[in-house]
Design a protein around this motif. Structure first.
Motif, mmCIF file in Angstrom:
data_model
loop_
_atom_site.group_PDB
_atom_site.id
_atom_site.type_symbol
_atom_site.label_atom_id
_atom_site.label_comp_id
_atom_site.label_asym_id
_atom_site.label_seq_id
_atom_site.Cartn_x
_atom_site.Cartn_y
_atom_site.Cartn_z
ATOM 1 N N GLU A 112 0.832 -1.202 0.000
ATOM 2 C CA GLU A 112 0.000 0.000 0.000
ATOM 3 C C GLU A 112 0.869 1.255 0.000
ATOM 4 N N ILE A 113 1.955 1.227 0.743
ATOM 5 C CA ILE A 113 2.870 2.372 0.748
ATOM 6 C C ILE A 113 3.419 2.609 -0.662
ATOM 7 N N ALA A 114 3.750 1.517 -1.362
ATOM 8 C CA ALA A 114 4.235 1.650 -2.737
ATOM 9 C C ALA A 114 3.159 2.253 -3.641
ATOM 10 N N ASP A 115 1.894 1.816 -3.444
ATOM 11 C CA ASP A 115 0.787 2.403 -4.198
ATOM 12 C C ASP A 115 0.708 3.907 -3.945
ATOM 13 N N GLU A 116 0.802 4.284 -2.670
ATOM 14 C CA GLU A 116 0.662 5.699 -2.312
ATOM 15 C C GLU A 116 1.820 6.521 -2.865
ATOM 16 N N CYS A 117 2.987 5.930 -2.949
ATOM 17 C CA CYS A 117 4.122 6.629 -3.575
ATOM 18 C C CYS A 117 3.808 6.943 -5.033
ATOM 19 N N ARG A 118 3.272 5.941 -5.746
ATOM 20 C CA ARG A 118 2.920 6.160 -7.159
ATOM 21 C C ARG A 118 1.803 7.185 -7.284
ATOM 22 N N HIS A 119 0.822 7.120 -6.378
ATOM 23 C CA HIS A 119 -0.272 8.088 -6.443
ATOM 24 C C HIS A 119 0.239 9.506 -6.188
ATOM 25 N N SER A 120 1.166 9.637 -5.268
ATOM 26 C CA SER A 120 1.724 10.961 -4.984
ATOM 27 C C SER A 120 2.445 11.518 -6.200
ATOM 28 N N THR A 121 3.213 10.655 -6.864
ATOM 29 C CA THR A 121 3.877 11.072 -8.099
ATOM 30 C C THR A 121 2.843 11.478 -9.148
ATOM 31 N N MET A 122 1.770 10.696 -9.223
ATOM 32 C CA MET A 122 0.704 10.978 -10.192
ATOM 33 C C MET A 122 0.046 12.325 -9.922
ATOM 34 N N PHE A 123 -0.236 12.625 -8.649
ATOM 35 C CA PHE A 123 -0.851 13.900 -8.319
ATOM 36 C C PHE A 123 0.101 15.061 -8.599
ATOM 37 N N ALA A 124 1.379 14.837 -8.360
ATOM 38 C CA ALA A 124 2.364 15.881 -8.653
ATOM 39 C C ALA A 124 2.427 16.139 -10.159
ATOM 40 N N ARG A 125 2.465 15.058 -10.956
ATOM 41 C CA ARG A 125 2.506 15.212 -12.418
ATOM 42 C C ARG A 125 1.229 15.883 -12.927
ATOM 43 N N LEU A 126 0.088 15.538 -12.321
ATOM 44 C CA LEU A 126 -1.178 16.147 -12.732
ATOM 45 C C LEU A 126 -1.153 17.657 -12.494
ATOM 46 N N THR A 127 -0.630 18.065 -11.344
ATOM 47 C CA THR A 127 -0.557 19.486 -11.022
ATOM 48 C C THR A 127 0.323 20.224 -12.028
ATOM 49 N N VAL A 128 1.440 19.614 -12.388
ATOM 50 C CA VAL A 128 2.334 20.219 -13.388
ATOM 51 C C VAL A 128 1.636 20.274 -14.739
ATOM 52 N N TRP A 129 0.965 19.181 -15.123
ATOM 53 C CA TRP A 129 0.270 19.114 -16.414
ATOM 54 C C TRP A 129 -0.800 20.197 -16.523
ATOM 55 N N MET A 130 -1.504 20.463 -15.428
ATOM 56 C CA MET A 130 -2.539 21.499 -15.435
ATOM 57 C C MET A 130 -1.956 22.900 -15.306
ATOM 58 N N ASP A 131 -0.655 22.985 -15.031
ATOM 59 C CA ASP A 131 0.021 24.276 -14.861
ATOM 60 C C ASP A 131 -0.628 25.090 -13.742
ATOM 61 N N CYS A 132 -0.806 24.421 -12.595
ATOM 62 C CA CYS A 132 -1.446 25.051 -11.437
ATOM 63 C C CYS A 132 -0.474 25.113 -10.263
ATOM 64 N N PRO A 133 -0.736 25.999 -9.316
ATOM 65 C CA PRO A 133 0.051 25.997 -8.074
ATOM 66 C C PRO A 133 -0.255 24.747 -7.254
ATOM 67 N N VAL A 134 0.580 24.473 -6.282
ATOM 68 C CA VAL A 134 0.298 23.410 -5.322
ATOM 69 C C VAL A 134 -0.616 23.997 -4.247
ATOM 70 N N TYR A 135 -1.827 23.477 -4.182
ATOM 71 C CA TYR A 135 -2.781 23.956 -3.183
ATOM 72 C C TYR A 135 -2.791 22.973 -2.009
ATOM 73 N N GLY A 136 -3.899 22.273 -1.811
ATOM 74 C CA GLY A 136 -4.007 21.393 -0.648
ATOM 75 C C GLY A 136 -4.249 22.211 0.610
#
Length: 298
Positions: A112-136
């Motif tokens: 599960e930790i490995a899954d979450e690592c990939r998801h975190s990378t995915m969310f980071a790439r999505l933010t870059v792809w959308m050209d948005c600031p990091v919110y959260g």
């Protein structure tokens, strides 16, 4: 701990989840085309799930501004995912550090930790792809979040995981096959929904197992902690700064969102699956009722 003394049901669940993980997982670096262009006219979140939908501020926005707002609200979801999955990994690693590290249960926790690592990378790439600031979460929430791996344990820890995962899952599940949503965003939602289903099963069983062992005093603490963490997770769904992307003063946008009956209903809808489970488990009680109501999950 020898295999004989390990909890049989817990191990069976872990073994089943390990097999599922081996057969059904995604690599966002391979399975998502990060070079894909934006599709003109398509949204990033469904309009009726916007925090401003139905408000006077929403009525002032053009169609293009509503799409732009949806992009920044999706970026906030990605930022929330980055923040909370970081906390989930810390909490799981903390348990592994003192537990049986070769059991199937421990092996699934690592998976599960490995899954979450990939998801975190995915969310980071999505933010870059959308050209948005990091919110959260806003800064004070981020600072408070540092305490969660220390202050939370047992059922409250898994309740927090469930609220975060199931609320985001409900939103993502509605969007992942909707043709009005950007195709790349739909794929991100699909990956997250399919893989988080295993995490939800794991967390639900751990919560149920933990509740059976609590003393009365511990139960009160767990009820209070679960409600407070869940409140923080829900409040993080709105970061005032993303309203500025469409020319709305952040504090005006936040005020409108948190007084918006449509947004309250979206939160209740998003929690429809997890809240009955938490109620039945006994984790929703008087010590945390103020925060449950303020979260709009109840």
């Amino acid at each position: 701990m020898s295999p004989v003394t390990r909890e049989t049901n817990r191990e069976k669940t872990a073994e089943r989840l390990l097999k599922s993980s081996a057969g059904k997982f995604y690599d966002p670096e391979v399975d998502i085309d990060w070079n894909a262009p934006l599709v003109e006219g398509k949204s990033f979140m469904l309009p009726h799930r916007s925090s401003l939908y139905g408000t006077k501020l929403w009525d002032t926005l053009s169609h293009e501004q509503r799409i732009e707002l949806s992009k920044h609200e999706m970026a906030n979801v990605a930022g929330l995912g980055l923040w909370f999955e970081n906390l989930v990994m810390q909490m799981l690693l903390k348990e592994l550090y003192t537990g049986d590290q070769i059991s199937s249960h421990a092996q699934y926790a690592l998976t599960e930790i490995a899954d979450e690592c990939r998801h975190s990378t995915m969310f980071a790439r999505l933010t870059v792809w959308m050209d948005c600031p990091v919110y959260g979460p806003v800064p004070w929430m981020r600072q408070l979040g540092k305490l969660l791996p220390t202050l939370s344990y047992g059922p409250a820890r898994y309740a927090a995981i469930l609220v975060a995962e199931e609320v985001l899952d409900r939103i993502g599940r509605e969007q992942m096959n909707n043709p009005d949503i950007q195709p790349l965003v739909r794929m991100v939602n699909r990956i997250h929904v399919l893989e988080e289903a295993r995490h939800v099963t794991f967390a639900r069983e751990e919560l149920t197992r933990g509740m059976a062992r609590l003393s009365k005093a511990e139960l009160l603490y767990q009820q209070a902690m679960a409600a407070q963490i869940s409140f923080l997770v829900v409040r993080a769904l709105v970061n005032p700064n993303f309203f500025a992307a469409v020319g709305i003063r952040p504090r005006d946008g936040a005020k409108a969102a948190w007084s918006n009956p449509n947004w309250h209903e979206t939160i209740r809808w998003a929690g429809e699956k997890v809240m009955p489970f938490l109620l039945d488990s006994g984790l929703v009680g008087k010590p945390g009722m103020y925060f449950w109501r303020k979260s709009f999950l109840l």
